[in-house]
Design a protein around this motif. Structure first.
Motif, short mmCIF file in Angstrom:
data_model
loop_
_atom_site.label_atom_id
_atom_site.label_comp_id
_atom_site.label_asym_id
_atom_site.label_seq_id
_atom_site.Cartn_x
_atom_site.Cartn_y
_atom_site.Cartn_z
N GLY A 25 -48.11 35.40 -36.07
CA GLY A 25 -46.84 35.09 -36.71
C GLY A 25 -46.59 33.62 -36.95
N TYR A 26 -47.49 32.76 -36.48
CA TYR A 26 -47.29 31.33 -36.66
C TYR A 26 -47.34 30.93 -38.13
CZ TYR A 26 -47.77 30.05 -31.69
OH TYR A 26 -47.59 29.88 -30.34
N GLN A 27 -46.56 29.90 -38.44
CA GLN A 27 -46.58 29.30 -39.77
C GLN A 27 -46.70 27.80 -39.62
OE1 GLN A 27 -43.03 30.61 -41.81
NE2 GLN A 27 -43.69 32.74 -41.90
N GLY A 28 -46.97 27.13 -40.70
CA GLY A 28 -46.98 25.68 -40.72
C GLY A 28 -47.94 25.08 -39.72
N LEU A 29 -47.49 24.06 -39.00
CA LEU A 29 -48.36 23.33 -38.09
C LEU A 29 -48.87 24.20 -36.94
CD1 LEU A 29 -46.63 19.84 -37.87
CD2 LEU A 29 -48.95 20.31 -38.70
N HIS A 30 -48.04 25.10 -36.45
CA HIS A 30 -48.50 25.97 -35.37
C HIS A 30 -49.67 26.84 -35.85
CE1 HIS A 30 -44.64 24.94 -33.41
NE2 HIS A 30 -45.29 25.22 -32.30
N ALA A 31 -49.58 27.36 -37.06
CA ALA A 31 -50.67 28.18 -37.60
C ALA A 31 -51.93 27.34 -37.80
CB ALA A 31 -50.24 28.82 -38.92
N ALA A 32 -51.75 26.14 -38.35
CA ALA A 32 -52.90 25.26 -38.57
C ALA A 32 -53.56 24.87 -37.25
CB ALA A 32 -52.47 24.02 -39.35
N ALA A 33 -52.74 24.61 -36.24
CA ALA A 33 -53.27 24.26 -34.92
C ALA A 33 -54.03 25.42 -34.31
CB ALA A 33 -52.13 23.83 -34.00
N GLN A 34 -53.49 26.61 -34.43
CA GLN A 34 -54.13 27.80 -33.87
C GLN A 34 -55.52 28.04 -34.47
OE1 GLN A 34 -53.07 29.88 -31.38
NE2 GLN A 34 -54.92 31.11 -31.58
N ARG A 35 -55.65 27.82 -35.76
CA ARG A 35 -56.94 28.09 -36.41
C ARG A 35 -57.82 26.84 -36.52
NH1 ARG A 35 -53.26 28.61 -40.88
NH2 ARG A 35 -53.59 26.93 -42.41
N GLY A 36 -57.32 25.69 -36.05
CA GLY A 36 -58.12 24.47 -36.05
C GLY A 36 -58.28 23.83 -37.41
N ASP A 37 -57.27 23.96 -38.26
CA ASP A 37 -57.34 23.45 -39.63
C ASP A 37 -56.82 22.02 -39.69
OD1 ASP A 37 -57.18 22.96 -42.35
OD2 ASP A 37 -56.45 24.97 -42.84
N ALA A 38 -57.71 21.07 -39.43
CA ALA A 38 -57.33 19.66 -39.39
C ALA A 38 -56.84 19.16 -40.74
CB ALA A 38 -58.50 18.81 -38.91
N ALA A 39 -57.46 19.62 -41.80
CA ALA A 39 -57.06 19.18 -43.14
C ALA A 39 -55.63 19.61 -43.45
CB ALA A 39 -58.02 19.73 -44.18
N GLN A 40 -55.28 20.84 -43.11
CA GLN A 40 -53.92 21.31 -43.35
C GLN A 40 -52.92 20.57 -42.47
OE1 GLN A 40 -52.83 23.01 -45.69
NE2 GLN A 40 -50.82 23.77 -45.09
N ILE A 41 -53.31 20.25 -41.26
CA ILE A 41 -52.42 19.45 -40.40
C ILE A 41 -52.13 18.12 -41.05
CG2 ILE A 41 -52.36 18.16 -38.22
CD1 ILE A 41 -53.85 20.57 -36.95
N ALA A 42 -53.14 17.47 -41.60
CA ALA A 42 -52.93 16.18 -42.26
C ALA A 42 -51.99 16.32 -43.46
CB ALA A 42 -54.27 15.60 -42.71
N VAL A 43 -52.17 17.39 -44.24
CA VAL A 43 -51.31 17.62 -45.40
C VAL A 43 -49.87 17.85 -44.97
CG1 VAL A 43 -50.80 19.25 -47.27
CG2 VAL A 43 -53.15 18.49 -46.88
N LEU A 44 -49.67 18.70 -43.99
CA LEU A 44 -48.32 19.01 -43.52
C LEU A 44 -47.66 17.78 -42.89
CD1 LEU A 44 -49.03 22.51 -41.98
CD2 LEU A 44 -47.64 22.04 -44.01
N ALA A 45 -48.42 17.01 -42.14
CA ALA A 45 -47.87 15.80 -41.52
C ALA A 45 -47.45 14.80 -42.59
CB ALA A 45 -48.90 15.19 -40.58
#
Length: 221
Positions: A25-45
């Motif tokens: 059920g995670y969205q946004g940064l929590h979802a990206a963190a859970q799946r290890g998506d560093a690129a998406q974390i950078a985009v969201l940040a």
């Protein structure tokens, strides 16, 4: 002395990682963190996402990434400016989460990124070092000692890391190595439990002869 059955139940009362349902059920940064998506974390940040947002158990994306052992996500969150030392609802920080898991690689990364080994954490008012000593994670214990973890902190059970390595251990090789690391670092061997038992008397009473010998050689009484 606390009953053995209660003492051995302590780990089950400890950390609660995200359940599969929570993770799904995670969205946004929590979802990206859970799946290890560093690129998406950078985009969201870059888009102004709250790097320290909380889920229903107070977990930040950093906590989630640590539970999931997603080290690329941890690096990305740290680079974006996420706080490294926040506590979740059960009062665990990322360092203690990695320490309890025996996850030496993630712990090494967190410490290299500036996370602290010195915080008071958990419902037991303990430390990552006490938790790791309890579990016999000797490699983690050595890392935490090197990072300046308080050797002689006394938790609300009136136990130190030395005491927990004995009373919540099994006297085996890993708990022996844990105790040796603490002794070699200069931990106080005279601090007693709430009943006035020293680490040496606790080791002797359990028949942990190698631990008792180690303590005797260091002048413990």
């Amino acid at each position: 002395m606390l009953a053995a059955g209660w003492a051995m139940s302590v780990p089950s009362l400890a950390q609660v990682g995200p359940s599969p349902a929570e993770a799904a059920g995670y969205q946004g940064l929590h979802a990206a963190a859970q799946r290890g998506d560093a690129a998406q974390i950078a985009v969201l940040a870059a888009g102004g996402a709250n790097l320290n947002a909380r889920d229903g158990n107070g977990r930040t994306p950093l906590h989630v990434a640590t539970f999931a052992r997603q080290r690329d996500a941890i690096r990305a969150l740290a680079k974006a400016g996420a706080a490294m030392d926040l506590l979740e609802s059960d009062r665990y920080d990322a360092v203690t989460i990695a320490s309890v898991a025996g996850d030496e690689e993630t712990l090494r990364l967190l410490l290299s990124l500036g996370a602290s080994a010195k915080q008071v954490t958990s419902r037991y008012d303990g430390t990552a070092l006490i938790a790791a000593a309890h579990l016999g994670h000797d490699g983690v214990v050595r890392q935490l000692i090197a990072a300046g973890a308080p050797l002689d902190h006394v938790n609300n059970l009136h136990w130190t890391a030395v005491i927990e390595s004995i009373v919540l251990g099994n006297g085996g090789a890993r708990h022996q190595a844990t105790l040796k690391a603490l002794v070699d670092a200069g931990a106080n061997l005279q601090i007693t439990d709430r009943q006035g038992n020293t680490p040496l008397s606790l080791a002797r009473s359990r028949g942990y002869n190698e631990m008792a010998k180690m303590l005797e050689q260091r002048g413990a009484r």
